[in-house]
Write a protein that holds these residues in place. Structure first.
Motif, PDB file in Angstrom:
ATOM      1  N   LEU A 192      -6.982   6.074  -2.349  1.00 29.09           N
ATOM      2  CA  LEU A 192      -8.406   6.109  -2.720  1.00 29.09           C
ATOM      3  C   LEU A 192      -8.795   7.388  -3.467  1.00 29.09           C
ATOM      4  O   LEU A 192      -9.855   7.449  -4.087  1.00 29.09           O
ATOM      5  N   LEU A 246       0.840  -1.201   0.000  1.00 28.32           N
ATOM      6  CA  LEU A 246       0.000   0.000   0.000  1.00 28.32           C
ATOM      7  C   LEU A 246       0.874   1.250   0.000  1.00 28.32           C
ATOM      8  O   LEU A 246       0.632   2.192  -0.771  1.00 28.32           O
ATOM      9  N   LEU A 292      -8.299  -3.253  -4.670  1.00 27.68           N
ATOM     10  CA  LEU A 292      -7.405  -3.475  -3.533  1.00 27.68           C
ATOM     11  C   LEU A 292      -8.167  -4.115  -2.378  1.00 27.68           C
ATOM     12  O   LEU A 292      -9.233  -3.621  -1.992  1.00 27.68           O
ATOM     13  N   TRP A 309      -3.634   5.055   2.655  1.00 27.69           N
ATOM     14  CA  TRP A 309      -4.916   4.507   2.166  1.00 27.69           C
ATOM     15  C   TRP A 309      -5.767   5.628   1.574  1.00 27.69           C
ATOM     16  O   TRP A 309      -6.316   5.498   0.479  1.00 27.69           O
ATOM     17  N   PHE A 331      -8.223   3.359  -8.380  1.00 25.69           N
ATOM     18  CA  PHE A 331      -8.217   2.347  -7.318  1.00 25.69           C
ATOM     19  C   PHE A 331      -9.606   2.174  -6.713  1.00 25.69           C
ATOM     20  O   PHE A 331     -10.269   3.152  -6.366  1.00 25.69           O
ATOM     21  N   HIS A 332     -10.020   0.930  -6.589  1.00 20.18           N
ATOM     22  CA  HIS A 332     -11.283   0.564  -5.944  1.00 20.18           C
ATOM     23  C   HIS A 332     -10.934  -0.290  -4.730  1.00 20.18           C
ATOM     24  O   HIS A 332      -9.917  -0.983  -4.750  1.00 20.18           O
ATOM     25  N   SER A 333     -11.786  -0.262  -3.721  1.00 16.16           N
ATOM     26  CA  SER A 333     -11.412  -1.002  -2.508  1.00 16.16           C
ATOM     27  C   SER A 333     -12.518  -1.918  -2.048  1.00 16.16           C
ATOM     28  O   SER A 333     -13.705  -1.607  -2.207  1.00 16.16           O
ATOM     29  N   PRO A 392      -7.145  -4.825   1.288  1.00 19.14           N
ATOM     30  CA  PRO A 392      -6.118  -4.773   2.334  1.00 19.14           C
ATOM     31  C   PRO A 392      -6.337  -5.858   3.387  1.00 19.14           C
ATOM     32  O   PRO A 392      -7.465  -6.279   3.633  1.00 19.14           O
TER      33      PRO A 392
END
Ligand code: C5P
Length: 415
Positions: free
Chosen positions: A148, A101, A126, A144, A153-155, A128
């Motif tokens: 974002l 990260l 992602l 983080w 980037f998608h989480s 985590p």
């Protein structure tokens, strides 16, 4: 010279595993993707390899698992991070360690995985996973938030619960059942958040109308269609409120980040929908509401001898018809019509009688469609007469096709 499968196959996903015990869960993600016919290219960091042997990942992916020893694969004739970066439609990093990260947040690239991220332009999902104290470090949280802010980037996750270090807290990697739908969503949308800024209110499942505390009138609706709609909307950037009838615990566990309001009866569902209507831009009534309820429910269990020969019934409120009366002109209202036989005439009649903008007519007497199934098929009827055929597909896929159609209908209306 590109490898034949790179050019010929269907959907192309690079799955990166950085260090963390949650890598064992990524094995089932890879396995499911490969079984579903997607082409998976795994990359392990050195720390990822400490947890999962490359042979395990390669066997599940049906393809070599790349490591930092393989920056060059003679099959491609170009540096591997460039080849993979250009090839991937989607990159998934699960587990995402604090270390990886940090590198992503600062644009650093000191191994194959991080180089591939920099050499690609596709969306990145992602997931985590780390110890709670690690996750809560200011530096990690800063990284983080930085990551974002980049729309690429998608989480998914992290969730909370018991961690492998025996702590209870935030840091658990999302489950494969949460990661997989997100992967399919991103492949469908290409990472577009076209519902960002919208609030979608969805009802799903069945309602139960009790005769006494142990007997009720209901139906077999599982809630799967509404959960798929909720996931698809979330993955496209919407805020979601899901009002749902009783559900299997496994499905309930999929509700994650969304605002979920459990209800049992049609009256409770009615109240919940009215309460949340004012905030909603789109309302989708996917619930199978029991149409009638016993007129005189008993607060205590009736003995067998006390059960009536004929059950006096009364209609429950028609929730969606009432929402149509209450809504503002800029709110969009969509219903579902679960039908047998010729699905079109009754669905069309309901579309107009209930005052809806669109209705999803779906057969419930066809195998692999309707109540409880993981797949579905439908005809989406818009008020302006437009008909969209949705052939048999997963419920998540159907949810996306519904949103595609609603989104383009609304965009066209504004032009
Ligand atoms: O049950 P029916 O076929 O009439 O359902 C069509 C639509 O109306 C569905 O969207 C369903 O959720 C909604 N409905 C409702 N309240 C009822 C019955 C149905 O909102 N009492």
């Amino acid at each position: 010279m590109a490898e034949a499968t790179l050019a010929s196959s269907s959907r192309r996903v690079v799955v990166g595993l950085s260090g963390g015990i949650a890598a064992y869960k990524t094995c089932s993600v890879i396995s499911e993707l490969a079984k579903a016919g997607l082409v998976v290219r795994p990359i392990l960091t050195a720390q990822g390899q400490a947890f999962i042997p490359a042979l395990t990942v390669a066997t599940l992916a049906r393809h070599t698992a790349y490591t930092d020893q393989t920056f060059w694969d003679p099959a491609y004739g170009r540096p591997l991070h460039i080849e993979l970066g250009e090839w991937a439609e989607l990159l998934v990093i699960a587990p995402l360690s604090a270390n990886t990260l940090g590198k992503l947040a600062h644009g650093l690239a000191d191994n194959l995985l991080t180089n591939t991220v920099l050499a690609s332009t596709c969306p990145v999902l992602l997931a985590p996973a780390m110890n709670t104290d690690m996750w809560q470090q200011r530096a990690v949280q800063r990284n983080w938030q930085m990551v974002l802010q980049d729309p690429r980037f998608h989480s998914v996750g992290p969730g909370s619960g018991v961690l492998a270090c025996d702590r209870v807290g935030t840091g658990r990697m999302a489950e494969p059942d949460d990661i997989l739908p997100y992967i399919y969503s991103l492949l469908h949308t290409g990472g577009q958040r076209d519902l960002a800024g919208r609030h979608v209110l969805i009802s799903t499942g069945s309602t139960r109308e009790y005769l006494d505390p142990v007997r009720f009138i209901g139906n077999p609706a599982s809630g799967k269609m509404g959960v798929a709609l909720a996931q698809a909307a979330l993955h496209r950037g919407a805020k979601v409120t899901l009002v749902h009838g009783p559900m299997e615990p496994a499905l309930q566990a999929r509700l994650g980040d969304m605002q979920a309001i459990p209800v049992t009866t049609a009256a409770e569902m009615h109240r919940a929908m009215i309460t949340h209507l004012p905030q909603a831009d789109w309302v989708i009534m996917a619930a199978a509401v029991a149409d009638v309820r016993p007129t005189q429910p008993s607060p205590t269990k009736l003995a067998k001898a006390e059960l009536p020969q004929a059950l006096p019934l009364e209609p429950v409120p028609d929730i969606v018809a009432d929402l149509a009366q209450r809504r503002q002109p800029d709110q969009t209202l969509i219903g579902f019509a679960a039908q047998t036989g010729d699905i079109l005439p009754p669905a069309l009649e309901k579309l107009h009688r209930k005052g809806l903008d669109a209705i999803v007519a779906n057969p419930v007497d066809v195998e692999g469609s309707g109540f409880g199934a993981d797949t579905n098929q439908a005809i989406l009827l818009h008020r302006d007469g437009q008909k969209v055929l949705i052939p048999p597909c997963s419920k998540l896929d159907m949810a996306h096709r519904i949103f595609d159609s609603l989104h383009s209908a609304l965009t066209n209306a504004k032009m």
